[in-house]
Design a protein around this motif. Structure first.
Motif, PDB file in Angstrom:
ATOM      1  N   PHE A 117       0.828  -1.212   0.000  1.00 22.24           N
ATOM      2  CA  PHE A 117       0.000   0.000   0.000  1.00 22.24           C
ATOM      3  C   PHE A 117       0.860   1.259   0.000  1.00 22.24           C
ATOM      4  CE2 PHE A 117      -3.277  -2.824   2.222  1.00 22.24           C
ATOM      5  CZ  PHE A 117      -3.876  -3.144   1.006  1.00 22.24           C
ATOM      6  N   HIS A 118       1.971   1.215   0.735  1.00 18.56           N
ATOM      7  CA  HIS A 118       2.872   2.374   0.760  1.00 18.56           C
ATOM      8  C   HIS A 118       3.454   2.627  -0.625  1.00 18.56           C
ATOM      9  CE1 HIS A 118       6.200   5.029   1.769  1.00 18.56           C
ATOM     10  NE2 HIS A 118       7.030   4.151   1.220  1.00 18.56           N
ATOM     11  N   GLU A 140       0.668   4.053  -2.947  1.00 18.49           N
ATOM     12  CA  GLU A 140       0.334   5.444  -2.610  1.00 18.49           C
ATOM     13  C   GLU A 140       1.444   6.397  -3.036  1.00 18.49           C
ATOM     14  OE1 GLU A 140      -0.377   5.360   1.542  1.00 18.49           O
ATOM     15  OE2 GLU A 140      -2.313   4.323   1.386  1.00 18.49           O
ATOM     16  N   THR A 141       2.692   6.004  -2.777  1.00 14.72           N
ATOM     17  CA  THR A 141       3.812   6.867  -3.173  1.00 14.72           C
ATOM     18  C   THR A 141       3.920   6.959  -4.685  1.00 14.72           C
ATOM     19  OG1 THR A 141       4.991   6.138  -1.178  1.00 14.72           O
ATOM     20  CG2 THR A 141       6.274   7.272  -2.864  1.00 14.72           C
ATOM     21  N   ALA A 183       1.384   9.336  -5.956  1.00 13.54           N
ATOM     22  CA  ALA A 183       1.813  10.715  -5.671  1.00 13.54           C
ATOM     23  C   ALA A 183       2.841  11.184  -6.690  1.00 13.54           C
ATOM     24  CB  ALA A 183       2.379  10.792  -4.254  1.00 13.54           C
TER      25      ALA A 183
END
Length: 729
Positions: free
Chosen positions: A594-595, A598-599, A602
């Motif tokens: 998930f990290h 998400e990154t 972005a």
């Protein structure tokens, strides 16, 4: 590398180097180049080509320069084919001669390196605690995969190869090739010895020659450009053991590398000083039926070797860290070079580049090139972006070309042969993993190096192994004839897929199963039989556990009921290990996934059109946390680092391919169904994993696309369950 080699000492070492010693070392390197030319001349005669020494010099020198400018094996083939074509030597003969030369040279170099390692380190031992068990498992896996690929894919190929070699003195040719390769090694070793003894006179000559043998073997491994980087790193390690300072070792390795390239340039210029190379005595090799059969065996043999070796993934140490390599990588590059040479001989290079497939691959390559340049401009060049992502892409193109190589010669029968060979190799590995798993289920101690938790085969990762199993299932469903063998293979693949614990693999497996049913590859009665076959496989896996339970519990209890006490403790009880293979996902992997997503999103918002640059995410994670992490989603990675333009460069051709395959797949075209199966599997797993660089996908897809286009040109949908003539009579 410079840091490891003591950069401050390098100018002092160079200043001490005597011009006379440098000239002597260079002369040895020139002698090495001439010896290599002599070896090529000898090997070429075995294939009916009587090259002059000047022609051999031009081919060796040009091939070495090509290997320095591009991937070693592919660059060497391109250059040698272009040069020898001036003398009337066909591309097929050039590939055979080059392959023969490289294999024999690798064998001699490897033997010398083993002897050198024994001399320096005192002994060579395969120890369980130092990777001996892993080595034994790889050897056993290779044997099983090769046997399964041969039996399931095309068992008559070896007979065809034997008939093609009939009448040739193979043993004598190999002996002469080996002796000539040994002669080639000696001047190079002398060049190293002259330089090192000048700087370190006290080093024993035997130790020095042993160390140089190790360096030369490492530099010959085709994972670099002409050995650069690998040669210097191995010099630091091997020469350091015998007391040579890092600065001296690095300068010596660089001098030998640059001097070798200069020597090759020199003999090339001398050889090409004549404007027109005279034709060889046996230039018309196409007319020889035996040689034509050799060409066909080559076209069939390269894809089959890849199909056998592609499940075996290894990590090799380099100056920039561990490099992900595959045992089939050299053959993929060879297949790419051979494909280009075939297109060139047929005059179809431009047509291939302008075809829809050629334009799509060119667009993908352009997108990666632009992203690499953006990354270099934004944060500099990184090893991950340059080596793994960018140059790794060209290796994938080699696999794509290799997949269609035999299909272009034998049509759908060629696809069936290569596809089933690959499916058989993966299924054999699955059998090995499940057999070890059954021993663990029985409570026996199995070292973790033999069976990871969860299981991953030789793919180094359970999700990558799941993709291998799903690819094998797609090939089996689309290409294997209906029957018990097909059901048995699918059952083994399904059970092993569950044991991997890959949730993405499970989801992709369900999607693949639904596609098989919808397209008629698995009808309702067959689905029921498949479920029963899976239960039989699970039951077979439980047999060792049942036997242990019988020996340890049931029989002793029955003896006690009869008034007879069992004598002595259970011998199996002392070796029981009540442990199982975990298929429950680790919560930390979810957090990382998930990290990364998400990154990545972005990054895409910050640079939506062309992305943040190739390698941006890995570099950011290393700087922020010191951990290596990739984006766990192929679409998000493309958007983050290549932007919307790069994403469309990859997504649009794949979607167009789905549309191209949909109608013939409904009519029962096996190639179209295979393409759809592969794209569905990839699309499902790629949503939550980095799957674009999986070699097996591109290899299988290359074969499917080639067969799909061929069936479209022929105007008929053809099922691959039949056979075909693969080799000329």
């Amino acid at each position: 590398m410079v840091a490891l080699g003591d950069a401050g000492a390098i100018p002092d070492v160079l200043g001490k180097l005597s011009p006379g010693i440098a000239l002597l070392a260079f002369l040895f390197l020139v002698l090495n180049a001439l010896a290599a030319s002599f070896r090529l001349q000898i090997i070429a005669r075995e294939y009916g080509c009587r090259l002059s020494f000047r022609q051999a010099m031009a081919a060796v020198g040009g091939g070495s320069i090509g290997g320095a400018l591009f991937f070693q094996l592919a660059g060497q083939l391109f250059a040698q084919s272009a040069i020898l074509a001036r003398s009337g030597v066909s591309a097929a003969t050039t590939v055979l001669v080059t392959g023969h030369e490289r294999l024999v040279a690798a064998a001699i170099s490897g033997i010398l390196a083993l002897g050198g390692a024994y001399l320096i380190y005192g002994r060579i031992a395969i120890r369980a605690e130092a990777g001996g068990l892993e080595f034994a498992k790889i050897v056993a896996g290779l044997a099983l995969a090769a046997a399964a690929a041969a039996v399931i894919g095309y068992p008559d190929l070896f007979q065809d190869a034997r008939r093609a070699l009939k009448g040739r003195n193979v043993a004598g040719a190999l002996l002469i090739s080996a002796l000539s390769s040994l002669i080639v090694q000696l001047p190079m070793m002398a060049a190293y010895a002259v330089l090192i003894r000048f700087f370190v006179p006290a080093v024993p000559m035997a130790d020095l020659l042993a160390a140089t043998a190790i360096i030369m073997f490492a530099a010959s491994v085709p994972i670099s450009f002409a050995g650069w980087g690998v040669r210097e790193m191995s010099a630091l390690l091997a020469l350091g053991v015998i007391g040579v300072e890092p600065g001296v070792a690095l300068v010596t390795a660089v001098f030998v590398g640059a001097g070798s390239l200069a020597a090759m340039m020199l003999i090339t210029l001398l050889a090409l000083s004549e404007r027109r190379m005279p034709p060889t005595a046996d230039a018309s090799d196409v007319a020889d039926p035996a040689r034509a059969r050799l060409d066909s065996v080559l076209t069939a043999g390269i894809p089959l070797l890849i199909a056998t070796l592609i499940p075996f993934q290894l990590f090799l140490p380099t100056a920039g860290g561990l490099v992900n390599v595959n045992l089939a990588d050299p053959f993929a590059l060879l297949a790419a070079a051979w494909t280009i040479l075939l297109l060139q001989r047929a005059g179809r290079v431009r047509a291939a580049l302008r075809s829809p497939v050629g334009l799509a691959l060119a667009a993908m390559t352009l997108a990666l090139t632009l992203s690499l340049l953006i990354g270099a401009a934004m944060f500099g060049w990184t090893n991950w972006a340059t080596t793994n992502r960018y140059f790794g892409w060209f290796v994938l193109l080699g696999y794509f070309a290799a997949g269609g190589l035999l299909v272009r010669q034998a049509g759908l029968a060629g696809l069936r042969m290569v596809g089933l060979a690959l499916a058989g190799a993966v299924t054999a590995i699955a059998v090995m993993e499940l057999s070890l798993l059954s021993l663990v289920a029985a409570g026996l101690k199995v070292p973790e190096v033999l069976l990871t938790n969860p299981i991953a085969g030789f793919a180094q990762n359970r999700n990558a192994f799941a993709l291998q199993l799903l690819t094998a299932a797609a090939l089996t469903a689309a290409l294997a004839p209906a029957g018990r063998g097909r059901l048995a293979m699918l059952a083994i693949q399904c059970v092993c897929l569950v044991a991997t614990g890959s949730r993405a693999g499970w989801g992709a497996g369900l999607v693949l199963l639904a596609a098989m049913i919808l397209l008629g590859r698995l009808r309702a009665p067959d689905a029921a039989k498949l479920a029963g076959a899976c239960l039989l496989v699970v039951g077979a896996l439980a047999l060792p556990a049942g036997l242990v339970f019988l020996l340890e519990a049931v029989i002793p209890q029955a003896l006690r009921a009869l008034g007879l006490d069992p004598v002595g403790p259970s011998s199996l009880g002392n070796t029981r290990q009540m442990a199982g293979i975990s298929i429950v996902p680790n919560p930390s992997t979810n957090a990382e996934r998930f990290h990364s997503i998400e990154t990545g999103l972005a990054m895409f918002r910050d640079a939506p059109l062309f992305g943040a640059g190739l390698g941006a995410f890995v570099r950011q994670e290393l700087a922020a946390s010191g951990r290596f992490l990739v984006i766990h989603s192929t679409p998000v990675w493309l958007l983050a680092e290549l932007g919307l333009a790069g994403f469309l460069a990859f997504a649009a051709p794949l979607l167009a391919l789905v549309g191209r395959a949909l109608r013939p797949a409904r009519r029962g075209d096996a190639a179209a169904q295979l393409v759809l199966f592969l794209l569905l599997v990839f699309g499902t797993m790629a949503l939550v994993h980095d799957m674009l660089y999986q070699r097996i996908l591109w290899f299988a897809l290359g074969g499917g696309v080639a067969a799909l286009l061929a069936s479209g040109r022929n105007g008929a949908a053809e099922n691959c369950a039949g056979g075909g003539n693969l080799l000329p009579p």
